[in-house]
Structures are given as C-alpha cells and as structure tokens.
Motif scaffolding. Structure first.
Motif, PDB file in Angstrom:
ATOM      1  N   ASP A 119      65.326  -7.708  -2.255  1.00 20.54           N
ATOM      2  CA  ASP A 119      64.447  -7.418  -3.010  1.00 20.54           C
ATOM      3  C   ASP A 119      65.161  -6.841  -4.260  1.00 20.54           C
ATOM      4  O   ASP A 119      64.227  -6.845  -5.307  1.00 20.54           O
ATOM      5  N   THR A 120      66.264  -6.562  -4.342  1.00 20.18           N
ATOM      6  CA  THR A 120      66.917  -5.929  -5.920  1.00 20.18           C
ATOM      7  C   THR A 120      67.837  -6.677  -6.193  1.00 20.18           C
ATOM      8  O   THR A 120      68.274  -6.833  -7.354  1.00 20.18           O
ATOM      9  N   HIS A 121      68.305  -7.902  -5.351  1.00 16.71           N
ATOM     10  CA  HIS A 121      69.398  -8.935  -5.586  1.00 16.71           C
ATOM     11  C   HIS A 121      70.905  -8.313  -6.087  1.00 16.71           C
ATOM     12  O   HIS A 121      71.435  -8.733  -6.980  1.00 16.71           O
ATOM     13  N   MET A 122      70.716  -6.809  -5.691  1.00 20.20           N
ATOM     14  CA  MET A 122      72.158  -6.421  -5.630  1.00 20.20           C
ATOM     15  C   MET A 122      73.167  -6.711  -4.651  1.00 20.20           C
ATOM     16  O   MET A 122      72.679  -6.509  -3.332  1.00 20.20           O
ATOM     17  N   SER A 123      74.476  -6.869  -5.060  1.00 20.59           N
ATOM     18  CA  SER A 123      75.338  -6.923  -3.886  1.00 20.59           C
ATOM     19  C   SER A 123      76.367  -5.868  -3.525  1.00 20.59           C
ATOM     20  O   SER A 123      76.772  -5.030  -4.551  1.00 20.59           O
ATOM     21  N   TYR A 124      76.699  -5.580  -2.225  1.00 22.66           N
ATOM     22  CA  TYR A 124      77.355  -4.310  -1.948  1.00 22.66           C
ATOM     23  C   TYR A 124      78.625  -4.878  -0.935  1.00 22.66           C
ATOM     24  O   TYR A 124      78.494  -5.821  -0.162  1.00 22.66           O
ATOM     25  N   VAL A 125      79.719  -4.408  -1.197  1.00 22.00           N
ATOM     26  CA  VAL A 125      80.922  -4.437  -0.127  1.00 22.00           C
ATOM     27  C   VAL A 125      80.744  -3.607   1.108  1.00 22.00           C
ATOM     28  O   VAL A 125      81.046  -2.417   0.786  1.00 22.00           O
ATOM     29  N   VAL A 126      80.808  -4.014   2.134  1.00 17.84           N
ATOM     30  CA  VAL A 126      80.669  -3.200   3.389  1.00 17.84           C
ATOM     31  C   VAL A 126      82.167  -3.213   4.279  1.00 17.84           C
ATOM     32  O   VAL A 126      82.569  -4.518   4.477  1.00 17.84           O
ATOM     33  N   ASN A 127      82.667  -2.343   4.557  1.00 15.82           N
ATOM     34  CA  ASN A 127      84.182  -2.333   5.313  1.00 15.82           C
ATOM     35  C   ASN A 127      83.930  -1.644   6.464  1.00 15.82           C
ATOM     36  O   ASN A 127      83.686  -0.431   6.719  1.00 15.82           O
ATOM     37  N   LEU A 128      83.792  -2.189   7.649  1.00 14.34           N
ATOM     38  CA  LEU A 128      83.328  -1.748   9.070  1.00 14.34           C
ATOM     39  C   LEU A 128      84.512  -0.803   9.463  1.00 14.34           C
ATOM     40  O   LEU A 128      84.461   0.115  10.297  1.00 14.34           O
ATOM     41  N   GLY A 129      85.792  -1.392   9.071  1.00 16.94           N
ATOM     42  CA  GLY A 129      86.782  -0.535   9.606  1.00 16.94           C
ATOM     43  C   GLY A 129      86.979   0.710   8.990  1.00 16.94           C
ATOM     44  O   GLY A 129      87.442   1.898   9.741  1.00 16.94           O
ATOM     45  N   GLU A 130      86.715   0.861   7.692  1.00 16.37           N
ATOM     46  CA  GLU A 130      86.551   2.240   6.964  1.00 16.37           C
ATOM     47  C   GLU A 130      85.238   2.863   7.326  1.00 16.37           C
ATOM     48  O   GLU A 130      85.224   3.955   6.507  1.00 16.37           O
ATOM     49  N   ARG A 131      84.303   2.260   7.755  1.00 20.79           N
ATOM     50  CA  ARG A 131      83.036   2.825   7.718  1.00 20.79           C
ATOM     51  C   ARG A 131      82.500   3.081   6.403  1.00 20.79           C
ATOM     52  O   ARG A 131      82.004   4.362   6.021  1.00 20.79           O
ATOM     53  N   SER A 132      82.584   2.303   5.532  1.00 15.50           N
ATOM     54  CA  SER A 132      81.909   2.601   3.947  1.00 15.50           C
ATOM     55  C   SER A 132      81.233   1.420   3.533  1.00 15.50           C
ATOM     56  O   SER A 132      81.392   0.339   4.018  1.00 15.50           O
ATOM     57  N   CYS A 133      80.500   1.661   2.430  1.00 15.75           N
ATOM     58  CA  CYS A 133      79.561   0.662   1.902  1.00 15.75           C
ATOM     59  C   CYS A 133      79.679   1.114   0.455  1.00 15.75           C
ATOM     60  O   CYS A 133      79.671   2.416   0.100  1.00 15.75           O
ATOM     61  N   TYR A 134      79.761   0.109  -0.522  1.00 18.25           N
ATOM     62  CA  TYR A 134      79.821   0.595  -2.152  1.00 18.25           C
ATOM     63  C   TYR A 134      78.624   1.415  -2.543  1.00 18.25           C
ATOM     64  O   TYR A 134      78.747   2.150  -3.443  1.00 18.25           O
ATOM     65  N   CYS A 135      77.543   1.345  -1.772  1.00 16.48           N
ATOM     66  CA  CYS A 135      76.308   2.086  -2.204  1.00 16.48           C
ATOM     67  C   CYS A 135      76.650   3.541  -1.897  1.00 16.48           C
ATOM     68  O   CYS A 135      75.808   4.478  -2.461  1.00 16.48           O
ATOM     69  N   GLY A 136      77.468   3.881  -0.964  1.00 18.58           N
ATOM     70  CA  GLY A 136      77.830   5.467  -0.680  1.00 18.58           C
ATOM     71  C   GLY A 136      76.935   5.892   0.298  1.00 18.58           C
ATOM     72  O   GLY A 136      77.059   7.226   0.738  1.00 18.58           O
ATOM     73  N   GLU A 137      75.833   5.283   0.792  1.00 21.99           N
ATOM     74  CA  GLU A 137      74.806   6.136   1.695  1.00 21.99           C
ATOM     75  C   GLU A 137      75.426   6.061   2.968  1.00 21.99           C
ATOM     76  O   GLU A 137      75.376   7.393   3.649  1.00 21.99           O
ATOM     77  N   TRP A 138      76.362   5.452   3.487  1.00 21.47           N
ATOM     78  CA  TRP A 138      76.916   5.411   4.797  1.00 21.47           C
ATOM     79  C   TRP A 138      77.825   6.688   4.614  1.00 21.47           C
ATOM     80  O   TRP A 138      77.861   7.417   5.696  1.00 21.47           O
TER      81      TRP A 138
END
Length: 237
Positions: free
Chosen positions: A105-124
């Motif tokens: 819906d926003t065409h924004m891309s984010y990198v998610v790292n499940l091992g570090e439990r992190s997302c570049y958006c910072g919400e997690w």
C-alpha cells in the motif's frame, strides 16, 4: 524543547522496555482510585490503596488459569491484527534469517532479521510484538508467531508479576507501639476560599467534558422542553 523525545516519541523509545504506549492511563487509573479517599488521613489513604492492590493482584493472577495462549491477551490481539495486515506485504527471501518485505500500500521496503528479532521500521524492537513486516517473514517459516514475541508478554512472566501479594495489616488500633517520638500532623492552615477537590490539569490536557443541559422532547424532537410539556403529546381519554 520542553520534554525530551525519549518520553513521547516512539522512534526514540528504549527498545529494552518493549512498550510503545504513549498515554498515561495508569496515572489516570490511580487518580480515580483515590477519589474520595483524598480526604482521609495518610494512613487511611495507604490502607485503601493497599486493599485495591490486594484485590487487583488476586484477580489478575486468577485470570491466567483460563488462558490457553502463551502470551497475554492484549499482545495476542495486537499480534492477530498484525498478522492480518501481513497479507498486504510482498516477500523476498535471499537466505538465512534475512527477508526483504515490501508493503504494497505504500511501496516501502524493509529488511527483517528473524534471528535478531528486528525490522528496519523499528516497530518490532519497540513494542516487542512482531509487526506486519515481521509477520510476513514468520509466515514463510511456518513457525508460531507467539514464539517471536518478547518474554515480557509471556504467560509465565505475567504470573510471576502477580504471584506476590501485599502483606495484610490489622486495624491501626492493634499496631505495636514504639518508643519513638509521636509524629504529629502538620499545622492545618485553611485557605480563605473553598478547598480545592479536583486535581489540577496540565496545560496541554483538555478540560473535562460536561453533560449537555439542553432538553430534547422525545415526542416531537424539538429542543427546549420534555415530553411532559409537549403540545403534541397524546391526551388521556
């Protein structure tokens, strides 16, 4: 700036806290607890607060008996909402625990790292609950979403929090007397005006809303009178 960003801006919150809540509802709840208790002596105020805490701790600890999830109910509801939002995300998996998630819906891309439990958006990192981007990646692994939530939201942590209890007290007439000098109350100075009962509100806090005093007739719908004085009211036969 009067207040530091760490106290009100989510992107500056400490990720160790795992809370993205900005409102001060806990303070408002405490103020509502006091209510008419404010007029009591300090010992009466503390006793009333202790009783309320005893009751709340007991009810919340017993509440966990009915839970079937491994995380608390509010975190589960938030997680369900994020899982449903993950359907709007597109996933690219190069390898390992890294994913590139595109929010359509926003065409924004984010990198998610499940091992570090992190997302570049910072919400997690801030909330401790996987956001839509992380949920899209977890869906690809077919793992349980609850396993990626912070331990702060686990059922075991909730039980540990409310497993302790407030120690019970006898009536103050049964307390053990001590040899210390008696503690006298401060000198009471009554102001000229009427004592203030309502708490002082912050400058940025909205005023308390009052119920409208405008009367509306339930028969004709016109303002200014009720059904007893309505000219269109049916007369008794």
């Amino acid at each position: 700036m009067e207040y530091p960003l760490e106290t009100w801006a989510r992107h500056k919150f400490d990720p160790k806290v795992k809370c993205d809540f900005v409102a001060n509802n806990h303070v408002e709840s405490f103020n509502s607890w006091l209510g008419n208790i404010r007029q009591k002596p300090i010992t009466g105020i503390l006793e009333s607060i202790a009783k309320n805490l005893m009751s709340k701790f007991g009810k919340r600890f017993q509440r966990t008996v009915e839970w079937t999830n491994t995380i608390v109910l509010k975190a589960r509801n938030k997680l369900n909402s994020n899982v449903s939002k993950a359907a709007t995300c597109e996933l690219i998996w190069p390898s390992g625990n890294l994913y590139q998630i595109t929010q359509m819906d926003t065409h924004m891309s984010y990198v998610v790292n499940l091992g570090e439990r992190s997302c570049y958006c910072g919400e997690w990192q801030v909330s401790g609950v996987p956001y839509r981007h992380a949920c899209a990646a977890i869906t690809h692994t077919r793992h349980d979403f609850e396993n990626f939530c912070s331990d702060f939201y686990s059922k075991s942590t909730y039980e540990k929090t409310y497993s302790t209890f407030i120690h019970l007290l006898h009536h103050d007439t049964m307390w053990t007397e001590v040899d210390n000098a008696p503690l006298d109350p401060p000198v009471l100075k009554r102001p000229i005006s009427k004592p203030r009962v309502k708490r002082k509100r912050e400058v940025s806090e909205p005023e308390a809303t009052r119920r409208s005093s405008v009367i509306t007739c339930s028969i004709c719908g016109v303002f200014g009178h009720n059904k007893r004085r309505c000219e269109k009211a049916p007369t008794a036969a």
